[in-house]
Design a protein around this motif. Structure first.
Motif, PDB file in Angstrom:
ATOM      1  N   ASP A  71      -9.553  -3.996   3.339  1.00 23.96           N
ATOM      2  CA  ASP A  71     -10.528  -2.893   3.248  1.00 23.96           C
ATOM      3  C   ASP A  71     -11.825  -3.356   3.936  1.00 23.96           C
ATOM      4  OD1 ASP A  71     -11.642  -0.518   2.626  1.00 23.96           O
ATOM      5  OD2 ASP A  71     -11.608  -0.783   0.446  1.00 23.96           O
ATOM      6  N   HIS A  72     -12.731  -2.420   4.199  1.00 20.10           N
ATOM      7  CA  HIS A  72     -14.023  -2.707   4.841  1.00 20.10           C
ATOM      8  C   HIS A  72     -13.830  -3.331   6.228  1.00 20.10           C
ATOM      9  CE1 HIS A  72     -15.677  -1.675   1.025  1.00 20.10           C
ATOM     10  NE2 HIS A  72     -15.059  -2.681   0.435  1.00 20.10           N
TER      11      HIS A  72
ATOM     12  N   ILE B 289       0.843  -1.215   0.000  1.00 18.56           N
ATOM     13  CA  ILE B 289       0.000   0.000   0.000  1.00 18.56           C
ATOM     14  C   ILE B 289       0.867   1.249   0.000  1.00 18.56           C
ATOM     15  CG2 ILE B 289      -2.150  -0.899   1.005  1.00 18.56           C
ATOM     16  CD1 ILE B 289      -1.178   0.551   3.616  1.00 18.56           C
TER      17      ILE B 289
ATOM     18  N   GLU C   6     -11.752   0.751  12.101  1.00 15.94           N
ATOM     19  CA  GLU C   6     -10.429   1.302  12.403  1.00 15.94           C
ATOM     20  C   GLU C   6      -9.990   0.886  13.803  1.00 15.94           C
ATOM     21  OE1 GLU C   6     -10.191   5.563  12.236  1.00 15.94           O
ATOM     22  OE2 GLU C   6      -8.112   5.509  12.947  1.00 15.94           O
TER      23      GLU C   6
ATOM     24  N   LYS D 287      -7.855   3.943   5.604  1.00 14.08           N
ATOM     25  CA  LYS D 287      -9.058   3.093   5.659  1.00 14.08           C
ATOM     26  C   LYS D 287      -8.714   1.610   5.659  1.00 14.08           C
ATOM     27  CE  LYS D 287     -10.166   3.018   0.748  1.00 14.08           C
ATOM     28  NZ  LYS D 287     -11.220   2.509  -0.054  1.00 14.08           N
ATOM     29  N   TYR D 288      -7.424   1.297   5.561  1.00 14.42           N
ATOM     30  CA  TYR D 288      -7.013  -0.112   5.514  1.00 14.42           C
ATOM     31  C   TYR D 288      -6.548  -0.609   6.880  1.00 14.42           C
ATOM     32  CZ  TYR D 288      -6.991   0.852   0.539  1.00 14.42           C
ATOM     33  OH  TYR D 288      -7.359   1.222  -0.730  1.00 14.42           O
TER      34      TYR D 288
ATOM     35  N   VAL E 276      -7.046  -5.989  -0.332  1.00 10.30           N
ATOM     36  CA  VAL E 276      -6.807  -5.205  -1.545  1.00 10.30           C
ATOM     37  C   VAL E 276      -5.369  -5.367  -2.041  1.00 10.30           C
ATOM     38  CG1 VAL E 276      -8.604  -3.482  -1.174  1.00 10.30           C
ATOM     39  CG2 VAL E 276      -6.354  -3.107  -0.188  1.00 10.30           C
TER      40      VAL E 276
ATOM     41  N   SER F 160     -14.415  -8.032   5.508  1.00  8.13           N
ATOM     42  CA  SER F 160     -13.125  -7.541   5.010  1.00  8.13           C
ATOM     43  C   SER F 160     -12.811  -8.061   3.613  1.00  8.13           C
ATOM     44  CB  SER F 160     -11.999  -7.936   5.963  1.00  8.13           C
ATOM     45  OG  SER F 160     -11.849  -9.343   5.971  1.00  8.13           O
ATOM     46  N   GLN F 161     -12.002  -7.274   2.908  1.00  8.81           N
ATOM     47  CA  GLN F 161     -11.579  -7.637   1.559  1.00  8.81           C
ATOM     48  C   GLN F 161     -10.102  -7.277   1.422  1.00  8.81           C
ATOM     49  OE1 GLN F 161     -14.047  -5.576  -1.193  1.00  8.81           O
ATOM     50  NE2 GLN F 161     -13.430  -6.893  -2.869  1.00  8.81           N
TER      51      GLN F 161
ATOM     52  N   SER G 160      -4.062  -0.069  11.811  1.00 10.07           N
ATOM     53  CA  SER G 160      -4.803   0.642  10.767  1.00 10.07           C
ATOM     54  C   SER G 160      -3.882   1.600  10.036  1.00 10.07           C
ATOM     55  CB  SER G 160      -5.965   1.418  11.378  1.00 10.07           C
ATOM     56  OG  SER G 160      -6.925   0.517  11.849  1.00 10.07           O
TER      57      SER G 160
END
Ligand SMILES: Cc1cc2nc3c(=O)[nH]c(=O)nc-3n(C[C@H](O)[C@H](O)[C@H](O)COP(=O)(O)OP(=O)(O)OC[C@H]3O[C@@H](n4cnc5c(N)ncnc54)[C@H](O)[C@@H]3O)c2cc1C
Length: 446
Positions: free
Chosen positions: A240-241, A4, A244, A264-265, A300, A297-298, A261
């Protein structure tokens, strides 16, 4: 490998070395350790150049979870037992000072790098006594550590240990700001170093002082770092999702997780193992754990990184070897390179500028103490001898560093060396040292 950090920050590229050059200080490696050192040397008026094999921050720094903390797993109890009270205090003070220095520097220069102050927690689901012992050792070193049993984690813990006023940041945004005024040559691998001369494919650099900040110092002698360190890999998912988390977490049990965190990840890491050891499906294991704790959660992105582990658990920061008085090294950060890069920058700047420093001795690479190193020494010798022996067979992928047999890492599609941790892509191109060259492609490539 996309993380990221390098997905969200592109540090402007630099030219390669344009030809022969003379300088006061040459720094090998443009990761966090090398860039911080170049910055503090420049503050002292020293002329320093950084020679980077690839691009700034492209080494292990791009794969970090970037917790800036003095909470380094269960270290304080070990330090007290193995090195005594003075080393314990020095370790705590130097790491806490490093956190404060990040805070000061980032504020003073208005560096926009997502810096946030937050608490760090160690947690256990099995051994509350170990956490309690760690709490007592940390408190005796002046850290206001508190023990808790309730956390915001989505699973129950037996006990957790909180260090307040720790921090996190975006490591590449930080590097981008810091290196803007520094002389860095990219795509300039140092092929060899002889006394005061560094040889690169684009010319030679002559320097009064030379610093190995290249993650793993590659000369076999002097220093003998290959006999004193191994590398450990960890795997990370960016989820993601997810809700926090206000704190940063690290599990102390063998299957413990790292959570923190980042915008947003959620960075969700674990599956630690010695580089080159088979780890059948680290990303699948992490993904199914993530889904069990955070059903929405996903992932990314996902990546792995590795760090150098010394046998006695303290980094090597300072003189490279008694035989090379003008060489210095910063390595063996044991997965805590954010604070240790800062500490290295201060120690090595102090040594080069002949300043007095309160905490250089415990990190000196010239130390030798068998007892704290003994448990890891035995397994490192066994692993290295086995890798070397296996490297004698025909038709195998062999590491150009010392000839060990490489293992296939199916999760990352890389060839990894179990002896010293060099990594190569599936075609044998070098990804990470200590090897300095690619290895010969072989018909057995899967
Ligand atoms: C999964 C994981 C998570 C981590 N999380 C944390 C954390 O939360 N907090 C923390 O404090 N630490 C953490 N760490 C540790 C931290 O990321 C590292 O200690 C740190 O990034 C090392 O920085 P470095 O500058 O020493 O090395 P690198 O970033 O690897 O930089 C070395 C540079 O040297 C260059 N180089 C190599 N050989 C040559 C050569 N011959 N010539 C020229 N250049 C060369 C490379 O290209 C590279 O850019 C983590 C480590 C891992 C593995």
């Amino acid at each position: 490998m996309k993380t990221i950090w390098n997905q969200t920050c592109r540090i402007p590229r630099r030219n390669e070395l344009p030809g022969n050059l003379d300088t006061e200080v040459a720094i090998i490696g443009g990761g966090l350790a090398g860039i911080l050192l170049a910055f503090y040397l420049a503050q002292e008026g020293k002329q320093a150049v950084v020679l980077e094999a690839s691009s700034i921050g492209s080494g292990q720094t791009k794969g970090t979870t970037a917790k800036i903390t003095s909470q380094h797993n269960l270290i304080y109890q070990k330090l007290l037992t193995d090195f005594g009270e003075s080393a314990l205090n020095t370790y705590a003070r130097s790491n806490e000072q490093a956190i404060r220095e990040y805070k000061r520097l980032i504020a003073a220069r208005s560096i926009s790098c997502c810096f946030e102050t937050k608490p760090a927690f160690l947690y256990t689901m099995k051994h509350p006594d170990a956490i309690h012992m760690e709490a007592m050792a940390a408190r005796s070193a002046g850290i206001p550590a508190t023990e808790v049993t309730d956390t915001e984690l989505p699973f129950a813990v037996k006990r957790a240990l909180c260090f307040p006023e720790q921090a996190s940041f975006h490591p590449l945004k930080f590097l981008e700001a810091l290196c803007s005024t520094l002389t860095v040559f990219e795509n300039t691998p140092v092929l060899s170093v002889k006394d005061h001369t560094l040889i690169t494919p684009h010319g030679r650099v002559t320097a009064n002082k030379i610093v190995f900040a290249c993650h793993y110092p590659f000369p076999l002698v002097p220093g003998y770092y290959s006999f004193r360190m191994y590398q450990e890999q960890s795997y990370v998912l960016a989820l993601d999702h997810v809700p926090e988390l206000k704190g940063m977490y690290l599990g102390t049990d063998p299957d413990g997780l790292s959570l923190r965190s980042a915008g947003k990840y959620l960075l969700f890491g674990g599956q630690n193992c010695r580089t080159g050891h088979p780890n059948p499906a680290p990303y699948d294991t992490l993904s199914s754990l993530a889904r069990s704790f955070f059903p929405q959660s996903q992932a990314v992105s996902h990546w792995s990184a590795q760090d150098c582990m010394t046998l006695d658990s303290l980094p090597f920061i300072g003189p490279f070897s008694r035989k090379k008085p003008d060489w210095y090294v910063a390595t063996g950060f044991g997965k805590w390179g954010m604070t240790f890069s800062m500490i290295s920058a201060h120690i090595i700047t102090g040594l080069i500028c002949q300043k007095k420093l309160p905490w250089k001795n415990i990190y000196s690479p010239l130390r030798f103490r068998l007892r704290p190193a003994a448990p890891r020494l035995a397994s490192h010798c066994a692993e290295s001898s086995m890798g070397l022996l296996k490297g004698l067979g025909p038709n195998i992928m062999r590491c150009p560093h010392m000839g060990c047999r490489l293992s296939w890492n199916s999760a990352d599609s890389t060839w990894d060396c179990p002896c010293h941790g060099s990594r190569f892509d599936r075609l044998g191109h070098l990804i990470a040292g200590p090897a300095q060259t690619s290895c010969r492609p072989h018909k057995l490539i899967p």
